[in-house]
Design a protein around this motif. Structure first.
Motif, PDB file in Angstrom:
ATOM      1  N   CYS A 208       0.973  -4.016  -5.254  1.00 45.66           N
ATOM      2  CA  CYS A 208       0.598  -3.310  -4.022  1.00 45.66           C
ATOM      3  C   CYS A 208       1.621  -3.494  -2.882  1.00 45.66           C
ATOM      4  CB  CYS A 208      -0.795  -3.746  -3.566  1.00 45.66           C
ATOM      5  SG  CYS A 208      -1.677  -2.434  -2.677  1.00 45.66           S
ATOM      6  N   ASN A 235       3.259   0.187  -5.720  1.00 48.88           N
ATOM      7  CA  ASN A 235       2.609   1.397  -5.211  1.00 48.88           C
ATOM      8  C   ASN A 235       3.520   2.592  -5.452  1.00 48.88           C
ATOM      9  OD1 ASN A 235       0.443  -0.039  -4.294  1.00 48.88           O
ATOM     10  ND2 ASN A 235       0.972   0.126  -2.117  1.00 48.88           N
ATOM     11  N   CYS A 273       0.108   0.476  -8.912  1.00 47.46           N
ATOM     12  CA  CYS A 273      -0.971   0.221  -7.957  1.00 47.46           C
ATOM     13  C   CYS A 273      -1.250   1.525  -7.196  1.00 47.46           C
ATOM     14  CB  CYS A 273      -0.621  -0.957  -7.057  1.00 47.46           C
ATOM     15  SG  CYS A 273      -2.069  -1.803  -6.401  1.00 47.46           S
ATOM     16  N   CYS A 274      -1.552   1.412  -5.910  1.00 46.94           N
ATOM     17  CA  CYS A 274      -2.050   2.562  -5.136  1.00 46.94           C
ATOM     18  C   CYS A 274      -1.194   3.823  -5.312  1.00 46.94           C
ATOM     19  CB  CYS A 274      -2.108   2.213  -3.665  1.00 46.94           C
ATOM     20  SG  CYS A 274      -3.130   0.775  -3.331  1.00 46.94           S
TER      21      CYS A 274
HETATM   22 ZN   LIG Z   1      -2.409  -1.101  -4.266  1.00 47.95          ZN
END
Ligand SMILES: [Zn+2]
Length: 291
Positions: A208, A235, A273-274
């Motif tokens: 992240c 991310n 991740c995101c």
């Molecule tokens: Zn994340």
């Protein structure tokens, strides 16, 4: 099935990508507790896991990032903690092909540890142990602790999850400052990685906050500090608001292009991740297979 630590000795493994992005695409409302969807909409959660396995992920994470009792208590759901975690593990397990893995996802409790807040590390260790026990009952193969901002909380989570006897991997989230990489609480990557390994982590890493290009040196620092497997989940860049919605700047192609650099820097497990999607993971799969 081969033990994951054995498998990592000669293979780079691929983790899944974001769940939040996929849940939003399937209609979860802002502010809704996504962990509750394992009870409310198990078929949707199963479908997301299946998409990631189909995209080539070797490991998927259970939908339990906010699944500790202290975190669920903020929504009055702490009495359903065991049910949520056990069910989440069962759903992921039901989609897991032979030779692939389910990791129990463990995130921060949202509590600050004394003197910054009112939580005791022992109290948090107990909360993490209870979550891990329920996930283990549901059939996870290992644990991945993610997005920790405080080494002390990461160590509490590690200690709690280790009570199950399963392998535990732990990641902190770092920002890139002029003087190097730091967590929000000021922990540095090499120090944190060493402390986690000393406390019994089977693998350490980072996830992240940063986009993939900013994580290559970070992975190198962690690699130089420890000899256990290193994992990384970048991310898809920082979100930009487009028509009132978060749009991430690294598409699957841009993301996958940097995957070889992460491996060269020492990553043994790569995921997203995101903002990452099954398309991101499929692109990373193609690149890993070509290495
Ligand atoms: Zn994340």
């Amino acid at each position: 099935m081969m033990d994951i630590l054995q498998r990592l000795k000669n293979k780079i493994l691929l983790l899944d990508g974001a769940a939040g992005t996929e849940l939003m695409a399937r209609g979860i409302a802002a502010g809704e507790v996504s962990e509750l969807w394992v009870l409310k909409k198990p078929d949707v959660i199963a479908d997301i896991h299946k998409e990631y396995f189909d995209a080539g992920a070797d490991i998927v994470l259970t939908n339990t990032f906010g699944g500790t009792a202290p975190k669920l208590a903020a929504f009055g759901l702490d009495d359903r903690m065991e049910e949520i975690n056990r069910r989440a593990a069962e759903i992921a397990r039901s989609q897991c092909p032979e030779g692939k893995y389910v990791a129990g996802d463990i995130g921060p409790t949202g509590k600050l540890i004394k003197p910054y807040g009112d939580a005791d590390p022992e109290e948090l260790t107990e909360a993490f142990a209870r979550q891990a026990r329920a996930l283990a009952e549901g059939g996870v193969d290992l644990f991945i602790i993610e997005t920790m901002m405080d080494l002390t909380e990461a160590l509490a989570a590690l200690s709690g999850a280790k009570e199950t006897g399963l392998p535990v991997f732990a990641a902190l989230t770092y920002d890139k400052k002029p003087r190097g990489y730091f967590t929000m609480m000021g922990n540095k990557p090499a120090d944190a990685a060493r402390a986690l390994v000393e406390a019994g982590a089977s693998g350490v890493g980072t996830n992240c906050t940063l986009r993939i290009g900013d994580m290559v040196d970070l992975v190198g620092e962690i690699r130089d500090a420890v000899s256990v497997p290193v994992f990384v989940e970048p991310n898809a860049g920082s979100p930009e608001l487009v028509d009132g919605k978060a749009k991430y700047v690294d598409g699957p192609k841009e993301f996958a292009a940097v995957v070889p650099d992460l491996v060269k820097a020492g990553a043994n497990i790569v995921g997203g991740c995101c903002g990452t999607t099954p398309q991101t993971i499929a692109a990373a799969r193609r690149v890993l297979d070509s290495l």
